[in-house]
Design an enzyme around this catalytic site. Structure first.
Site, mmCIF file in Angstrom:
data_model
loop_
_atom_site.group_PDB
_atom_site.id
_atom_site.type_symbol
_atom_site.label_atom_id
_atom_site.label_comp_id
_atom_site.label_asym_id
_atom_site.label_seq_id
_atom_site.Cartn_x
_atom_site.Cartn_y
_atom_site.Cartn_z
ATOM 1 N N CYS A 153 42.576 34.927 0.390
ATOM 2 C CA CYS A 153 43.748 34.842 -0.430
ATOM 3 C C CYS A 153 43.623 33.606 -1.537
ATOM 4 C CB CYS A 153 45.093 34.831 0.109
ATOM 5 S SG CYS A 153 45.337 33.449 1.317
ATOM 6 N N VAL A 157 44.057 34.226 -5.343
ATOM 7 C CA VAL A 157 45.410 33.669 -6.354
ATOM 8 C C VAL A 157 44.609 32.669 -7.582
ATOM 9 C CG1 VAL A 157 46.903 31.553 -6.161
ATOM 10 C CG2 VAL A 157 46.820 33.286 -4.330
#
Lengths: 512, 501
Positions: A153, A157
């Site tokens: 992630c 991001v």
């Protein structure tokens, strides 16, 4: 002194000895500043009430004991099913340590994957350098035939673009220009591990099939999906298809890499779908997904190239295996051989022998969407009654599908469907509306402890029992494994219920 | 069984060179600084081990090389998984996407007593389960609501910690503001921890950040009732850096209490928030895992003038030396009791050694663990007559390597932040009788026919600390090495391969 060299006591017994009991009681009374036994008891009871259940089910923000993991572990698992393939996860390195540990704890096998080890500077400047160096190092050290890139992630991001990074890495010579580096963006904040599996598989097809012209042939492709029993289930599929004389390719077959022998050699890579077969798989007549919810995007690619498609929901038991085989037969024109009919008859025979113990027993089931669908179907086929069907990573659409399956059988009449709920919700459900048994993964053991409902471990992850995944749950043979596991739990319970000498043992029957 | 083992400093040095050759130039240069063989030193030998070697030339605590299969974890693992996770009466929220909390759920074996889900929460997984909208719009509101819901559903939880996952620091959430606000609202300790996985180079920074969070949000918070009401005594100590893996902290507490000390807090295995709050009232901090908790000891020393000392409860030699060193900080009554404790357990030690030492003596061991055990457990092996062929740390700093020189002899292979490739090659060439490392290393090593014990989780056994633990340690090492399965690897109908390579 409780300890001795003659009989060494470890934690399972040592701390039940009086010396330790006293010590812990003193710690609690003197230093812990905890709540009174009465309060704990009272709140404990309250957590099992209908009032608590309502509050618990009304939760909007916190997730407690979810039965789902995140996307990249699914992508890593999918990649491990291809020949000589090294999963490469772009982002923070701790994630990869976690995936590898998680998979090893279930399979009791090595699990190889690398990380691009991004840290704070990469968070600011992006992870291109990590990709460039990482691919070069992986290629040199581990000599893979393919490196399959996915993301944590962190990389998602900050918006790292895998396609462009891989092109740049190739330009800088990290890996040869023609070296296959499929990729999939696998954000942990979207979906779950089943979606990561899907995204990765789509990535492979995008790479292998890109630009190729399809010459429709006779063979079929099988996409197994994320499956903790893949070692045995993939082999069972292969066995059945071989019996039918069907040509096939399993896309992403981990049955060798997660079951290597102990003979003095560590094999980081073993078996798996050959890259040649993967490329040629575009020419298949059809692709069958064994797990619909593990493959929506992948199956879109399949449809686009003009193959026929069929999807199943973790087919277990008689009818689901029937459907699978009949579909294969329909697609390939090959008949289902008598040998398989014989196996079918044996499974039915076993179920008939045991039906009196199965009929009307209630089962709460949790796991991935396809597993819960497949399991509930088989339970109903045995005369059992699903009570709570829960998938933390199940969508509203799944819930409808689940409900339809239940509606199709009178044995599904009492069942409730719980999409997006977690195992703390399940605790409330079981405390207020108990069932005879619980079917799920090892995480269900806490529910077993809290509610006294016996857990039957039939889905990933199984950490606290060994080698279950070495036996299939698919096919008629697999049906037997599942049947026996359920029956063992039923008979054990019967013995336990009748197990107190001189009190309840009038029904402690030798023959059942 | 004849084997061509690599041994001796020269051979080890050339093994390092051989392994390094597989790397591209840039990575090779980086990795070369992490691999070494201990050399002789002029320093005086350690009074307990009698050993002195030079082991501080190894580079450590720097970024892992991408793509090499580092075994390291992240700052979140260091904070949630190690330091905070074991505190049992608080709820630890894995703040961010679902994975981190899932993979670390119930995996460190921090034993505790309590009613899980009612007054204790260690083996539960609480997460804000971030979705795309939380990334886009921020997660502070969700966090607030999460804390409210926890407070409602778990009224006996004495506090909440927020364990940040990667996205939190990247999307600019203000978890400190949420913590302050919710602390006011519900009156419980709320601790925001900035342990995003991309911070630092390993678990180590997570330990440090977690220590700082204890300092800022627990110790320096307004005094709680638990702290105010506690009357300190002259024999009060804290155990620091024992996570009660397999019950380690309990086997340690047993000995400390038997020698007359009061363990008023254990950080953080089986701990409650009150134990953390009261810690500054102790006379002495006893630190086992120096790497993960020296920070808070230094802080308490500076701020509260509490002394601290390292001790080692692995193996009878170090246990006795540690008990005496601890006792020396107190009066004669404690010193006498310490001697009595050592005497009490001597028959157990003797019988354990009599049973297991003959089965293990001379066997060689390679270790690769975290930040303490690669040196601390060495003496437990020594006690059993076993020899350390190589050892290395995932996340040690220079001060750890300096200390390692007191535990391993000259000519020991040292590997820092070892890669999967290096470790496999080292093991293949050295062919030790036992490897002690983690779950990711276990199965590859066993496939090679080499016995293995997980030395993070004690391979689901333990405790290994203390005298009671030493008996288990010895039993487990014996089980691993002397199980008949290792003799079954070769099919009898095949001519055994010539061992020479």
């Amino acid at each position: 002194m409780p300890q001795s060299a003659d009989k060494v006591l470890d934690h399972s017994k040592l701390f039940h000895e009086p010396e330790y009991k006293d010590m812990l009681a003193n710690k609690k009374a003197t230093y812990e500043c905890g709540h009174t036994a009465e309060t704990i008891h009272q709140i404990g009871d309250w957590t099992k009430s209908w009032e608590y259940r309502e509050k618990n089910l009304a939760r909007e923000a916190v997730t407690i004991n979810p039965a789902k993991a995140c996307q990249p572990v699914g992508a890593v698992f999918a990649a491990q099913g291809y020949e000589g393939t090294l999963p490469f996860v772009h982002g923070s390195q701790g994630c990869v340590a976690y995936y590898r540990s998680h998979l090893s704890r279930h399979f009791k096998e090595p699990s190889a994957a690398v990380s691009s080890s991004m840290t704070e500077d990469a968070a600011v400047f992006g992870g291109l350098t990590n990709m460039v160096e990482g691919l070069a190092n992986s290629y040199a050290l581990y000599k893979p035939k393919m490196i399959a890139v996915s993301t944590t992630c962190m990389a998602e991001v900050i918006g790292d673009d895998l396609n462009s990074f891989i092109i740049q890495a190739k330009e800088k010579g990290s890996v040869p220009e023609d070296f296959p580096v499929p990729f999939a963006h696998t954000p942990a904040f979207v979906g779950s591990h089943v979606d990561g599996y899907d995204n990765a598989q789509k990535g492979f097809l995008d790479l292998f099939w890109a630009g190729a012209e399809r010459k429709a042939g006779e063979s079929i492709n099988i996409i197994p999906g994320f499956d903790g029993y893949a070692v045995a289930n993939n082999r069972e599929i292969k066995r059945m298809l071989d019996m039918m004389g069907v040509g096939f390719t399993i896309l992403g077959d981990v049955s060798e890499v997660y079951d290597t022998p102990s003979d003095g050699t560590y094999r980081m890579y073993a078996g798996g779908t050959t890259l040649e077969d993967a490329k040629a798989s575009i020419n298949a007549k059809a692709t069958i997904s064994m797990q619909e919810w593990c493959s929506p995007k992948t199956m879109e690619v399949v449809e686009k190239v003009g193959q026929e498609t069929a999807v199943f929901n973790y087919p277990m038991g008689v009818s689901a295996t029937d459907s699978f085989l009949m579909k294969v037969s329909e697609l390939t024109g090959k008949a289902i051989p008598d040998a398989l009919k014989l196996e079918r008859g044996r499974l039915v025979d076993a179920m008939a022998d045991s039906q009196a113990y199965l009929h009307g027993k209630t089962f709460a089931i949790f796991g991935d969407p396809d597993f819960v669908l497949g399991m509930a179907k088989f339970v109903m086929e045995m005369g059992g009654e699903p009570s709570h069907c829960l998938a933390t990573n199940g969508s509203k659409k799944w819930a409808k599908q689940m409900q339809a399956v239940l509606d199709a059988s009178p044995f599904g009449a009492k069942a409730q469907v719980w999409a997006g709920k977690d195992l703390w919700h399940m605790r409330s459900l079981l405390a207020t509306e108990p069932t005879d048994f619980l079917i799920g993964s090892s995480y269900g053991k806490y529910l077993e402890r809290d509610t006294g409902i016996p857990l039957i471990r039939l889905t990933f992850p199984i950490f606290d029992r060994h080698h279950h995944h070495r036996f299939p749950t698919w096919g008629y043979q697999g049906g037997l494994t599942v049947l026996v596991k359920i029956l063992d739990a039923i008979f054990l319970k019967a013995d336990q219920d009748a197990g107190t000498l001189g009190e309840t043992d009038m029904s402690f029957d030798l023959t059942r | 069984m004849a084997k061509d083992h690599v041994s001796g400093p020269e051979e080890l040095e050339s093994l390092i060179q051989e392994v390094l050759e597989a790397y591209p130039a840039k990575a090779q240069k980086k990795r070369a600084k992490h691999l070494s063989v201990t050399t002789a030193t002029d320093e005086d030998p350690d009074p307990v081990t009698g050993i002195a070697s030079k082991c501080d030339s190894t580079k450590s605590n720097i970024k892992s090389v991408p793509g090499v299969m580092t075994i390291r974890g992240c700052a979140y693992a260091g904070s949630k998984g190690v330091v905070w996770g074991p505190i049992k009466d608080m709820v630890h929220i894995s703040h961010g996407p679902v994975g981190c909390g899932h993979y670390s759920w119930s995996q460190r074996r921090n034993l505790y007593t309590g009613t899980t889900g009612v007054d204790s929460f260690v083996t539960m997984q609480f997460t804000t389960d971030f979705q795309e909208k939380d990334i886009v719009f921020g997660g502070d509101k969700k966090l607030e609501k999460t804390i409210d819901e926890i407070n409602e559903l778990f009224p006996l939880a004495n506090g909440v910690t927020v364990q940040s996952e990667c996205p939190i620091g990247l999307i600019g959430d203000d978890i400190e503001a949420v913590a302050k606000k919710k602390n006011k609202d519900i009156g419980k300790t709320i601790v925001p921890v900035r342990c995003e996985g991309f911070r630092g180079v390993s678990q180590s920074l997570g330990h440090h950040i977690a220590n700082d969070a204890i300092r800022d949000w627990v110790i320096e918070a307004p005094e709680s009732e638990a702290k105010k009401s506690y009357e300190p005594g002259p024999y009060d100590v804290n155990i620091i850096g024992d996570y009660n893996i397999g019950g380690d902290a309990w086997a340690s507490r047993m000995l400390l209490e038997e020698m007359g000390l009061n363990v008023i807090g254990c950080w953080s295995g089986d701990a409650t928030l009150a134990e953390m709050e009261r810690a500054p009232k102790a006379q002495l901090n006893l630190i086992h895992c120096y790497r993960s908790m020296n920070y808070i000891c230094r802080y308490m020393e500076e701020k509260y003038n509490i002394g601290w000392m390292e001790y080692n409860f692995f193996g009878p030699t170090q246990i006795a030396a540690s008990l005496r060193a601890i006792a020396a900080k107190f009066d004669e009554s404690i010193q006498e009791k310490a001697e009595a404790v050592i005497a009490k357990y001597q028959p157990l030690v003797d019988s354990v050694l009599a049973k297991y030492k003959p089965r293990l003596e001379g066997k060689s061991v390679m270790l690769y663990v975290g930040g303490l055990r690669p040196r601390h457990v060495v003496t437990a092996y020594d006690d059993l007559g076993m020899v350390i062929a190589g050892t290395g740390y995932e996340f040690a700093h220079n001060d750890d390597y300096k200390r390692t020189g007191h535990y391993v002899k000259e000519g020991t292979l040292i590997y820092d932040d070892v890669t999967g490739y290096e470790l496999e090659k080292f093991i293949e060439k050295i062919r030790p009788d036992l490897v002690g490392s983690g779950i990711k290393e276990k199965y590859p090593v066993q496939k090679m026919g080499i016995p293995f014990r997980q030395m993070h989780s004690w391979d689901y056994s333990g405790p290994y600390h203390g005298y009671d633990g030493f008996a288990i340690f010895a039993r487990d090492m014996d089980m691993a090495i002397n199980n008949p399965v290792w003799g079954l690897f070769d099919a009898p109908w095949e001519t055994p391969a010539v061992a020479a390579e």
